[in-house]
Design an enzyme around this catalytic site. Structure first.
Site, PDB file in Angstrom:
ATOM      1  N   TYR A  98      17.024  29.217   8.405  1.00 58.16           N
ATOM      2  CA  TYR A  98      16.663  29.758   9.057  1.00 58.16           C
ATOM      3  C   TYR A  98      15.848  30.169  10.910  1.00 58.16           C
ATOM      4  O   TYR A  98      16.381  28.816  11.020  1.00 58.16           O
ATOM      5  CB  TYR A  98      14.995  29.703   8.886  1.00 58.16           C
ATOM      6  CG  TYR A  98      14.282  29.426   7.228  1.00 58.16           C
ATOM      7  CD1 TYR A  98      14.641  31.234   6.749  1.00 58.16           C
ATOM      8  CD2 TYR A  98      14.622  28.370   6.013  1.00 58.16           C
ATOM      9  CE1 TYR A  98      13.960  31.177   5.039  1.00 58.16           C
ATOM     10  CE2 TYR A  98      14.006  28.450   4.914  1.00 58.16           C
ATOM     11  CZ  TYR A  98      13.582  29.887   4.621  1.00 58.16           C
ATOM     12  OH  TYR A  98      13.449  30.029   2.904  1.00 58.16           O
ATOM     13  N   LYS A 152       0.844  -1.406  -0.043  1.00 60.34           N
ATOM     14  CA  LYS A 152       0.059   0.504   0.132  1.00 60.34           C
ATOM     15  C   LYS A 152       1.051   1.613   0.216  1.00 60.34           C
ATOM     16  O   LYS A 152       2.294   0.910  -0.082  1.00 60.34           O
ATOM     17  CB  LYS A 152      -0.854  -0.258   0.943  1.00 60.34           C
ATOM     18  CG  LYS A 152      -0.157  -0.373   2.733  1.00 60.34           C
ATOM     19  CD  LYS A 152      -0.998  -0.607   2.965  1.00 60.34           C
ATOM     20  CE  LYS A 152      -0.040  -0.339   5.001  1.00 60.34           C
ATOM     21  NZ  LYS A 152      -0.984  -1.248   6.071  1.00 60.34           N
TER      22      LYS A 152
HETATM   23  C1  LIG Z   1      -0.885  -2.080   6.935  1.00 58.82           C
HETATM   24  C2  LIG Z   1      -0.949  -3.853   7.418  1.00 58.82           C
HETATM   25  C3  LIG Z   1      -0.441  -4.842   6.972  1.00 58.82           C
HETATM   26  C4  LIG Z   1       1.743  -4.937   7.247  1.00 58.82           C
HETATM   27  O1  LIG Z   1       2.304  -4.542   8.415  1.00 58.82           O
HETATM   28  P1  LIG Z   1       3.379  -3.993   8.079  1.00 58.82           P
HETATM   29  O2  LIG Z   1       3.560  -3.649   9.713  1.00 58.82           O
HETATM   30  O3  LIG Z   1       4.248  -2.802   7.560  1.00 58.82           O
HETATM   31  O4  LIG Z   1       4.172  -5.363   8.285  1.00 58.82           O
HETATM   32  C5  LIG Z   1      -1.096  -5.670   7.170  1.00 58.82           C
HETATM   33  N1  LIG Z   1      -1.971  -6.121   7.685  1.00 58.82           N
HETATM   34  C6  LIG Z   1      -3.073  -4.783   6.955  1.00 58.82           C
HETATM   35  C7  LIG Z   1      -4.332  -5.017   7.696  1.00 58.82           C
HETATM   36  C8  LIG Z   1      -2.346  -3.500   6.790  1.00 58.82           C
HETATM   37  O5  LIG Z   1      -3.082  -2.637   7.241  1.00 58.82           O
END
Ligand SMILES: *Cc1c(COP(=O)(O)O)cnc(C)c1O
Length: 359
Positions: A256, A35
């Site tokens: 800055y 994702k």
């Molecule tokens: C993002 C996510 C994962 C993976 O999580 P990691 O901590 O990056 O391994 C797995 N299951 C769901 C439902 C997620 O949203």
């Protein structure tokens, strides 16, 4: 021409990290979580690279799944947030995505669907995260209604998500796993529980499917444990270059707000990277930066396009010399700690301006 700031991908590291997943969960199928643009690494490229190595990939949103299909990706894709309206459900059918069903309005949409096609779904049970999912006590009823949906391939999968798996001393994880297993007794369908932390730390969660994300990219999901200790190597290295080297006098300030004062005459380097590239603005002064492979401290505030570093330890450093902000040689976890954040936000947060290149 490679722009000043770029992210270099090490796809061999990706495959090594995947092998670590297999070592820990040898009997599970892998749904690689990619994702958020594959945690900043580039969705299509990472999906292609994993294509024949994993049983499925997962994205958060329907549009991410559509984009993968439009790019020609033809293996299973799970949409972790599922569809939120009829349009999205139509897209799920059209692009043959697998969807997570976690709330009753989705069930309504499935019951009303008239499409002469079938999709696969995961029924998500909320075992204590209290984000997405049905409560354990309503699961049986939802499951039975899903069994009656003609548009679904049967049976649905059964999944949950762990809230505290990154703390191996927290008993909540075992409670969640037990509640899940109790809730699904007697129901057919494959099970999925584990994220990266659970793949590495909670064997009890290794069911038919595991869902690692972060660890594939070579980062440790555990606050106190380095990726290297876990056998993981960074896939992304964020690089840039020196664009100016100069001397400033004792008493002068830098950047800055003039927050950094030179206590002595100082050789200063300006690096072409800033929060406009995803480098964290709130990182602490003195945070490590690699110039020519050697550590120098960050000084002054991070600006949109530039940071400044103290080059006193590098009298030879010159314009165009290579700089590493994180990745190989400088774990992103260290940068995350210096910026009071987690590695997820840094790798996810590199911006459009940063070109992603393969090494
Ligand atoms: C993002 C996510 C994962 C993976 O999580 P990691 O901590 O990056 O391994 C797995 N299951 C769901 C439902 C997620 O949203």
């Amino acid at each position: 021409m490679i722009p000043a700031a770029y992210a270099q991908l090490d796809l061999e590291a990706l495959h090594n990290n995947l092998a670590i997943v297999r070592q820990h969960a040898p009997h599970s199928k892998i749904m690689a979580v990619i994702k958020a643009n594959a945690y900043g690494h580039g969705l299509n490229r990472i999906a292609e690279s994993l294509k024949n190595q994993v049983e499925a990939v997962a994205v958060a949103r329907t549009d991410e799944g559509m984009r993968l299909r439009q790019a020609g990706y033809n293996r299973p894709i799970t949409v972790l947030e599922g569809f939120v309206n009829k349009q999205e459900l139509d897209a799920v059918f059209e692009y043959h995505l697998d969807a997570v069903v976690h709330t009753s309005s989705q069930l309504d949409l499935l019951q009303q669907a008239t499409v002469p096609k079938q999709i696969s779904v995961w029924l998500k049970i909320d075992t204590g995260m209290n984000r997405l999912g049905f409560r354990p006590e309503e699961t049986l009823s939802i499951y039975q209604q899903l069994l009656h949906c003609a548009c679904l391939r049967q049976p649905p999968g059964l999944m949950t998500h762990l809230a505290n798996a990154d703390d191996v001393a927290d008993s909540k994880t075992l409670q969640q796993i037990e509640l899940f297993k109790k809730t699904v007794v007697g129901l057919h369908g494959e099970h999925s529980i584990a994220n990266s932390a659970a793949v590495l730390g909670w064997k009890q969660s290794h069911t038919e499917w595991v869902r690692p994300g972060l660890m594939l990219f070579g980062c440790s999901p555990f606050p106190g444990k380095s990726a290297q200790k876990l056998g993981l190597s960074p896939v992304m290295s964020l690089h840039s270059r020196l664009i100016a080297v100069k001397h400033i006098h004792a008493g002068e300030t830098v950047g800055y707000g003039g927050t950094w004062h030179a206590s002595k005459d100082t050789r200063l380097g300006v690096v072409a990277v800033g929060y406009g590239d995803g480098y964290p603005r709130h990182i602490r002064e003195g945070a490590p930066v690699l110039v020519n492979g050697l550590t120098v401290p960050l000084i002054g505030r991070v600006s949109m396009d530039m940071i400044t570093v103290d080059l006193d330890s590098q009298p030879e450093a010159a314009v165009d010399d290579p700089v590493t902000l994180w990745g190989r040689g400088l774990p992103v976890e260290i940068i995350a700690q210096a910026a009071a954040t987690i590695p997820y936000t840094l790798i996810c947060g590199i911006t459009q301006r940063v070109q992603i290149v393969e090494s």
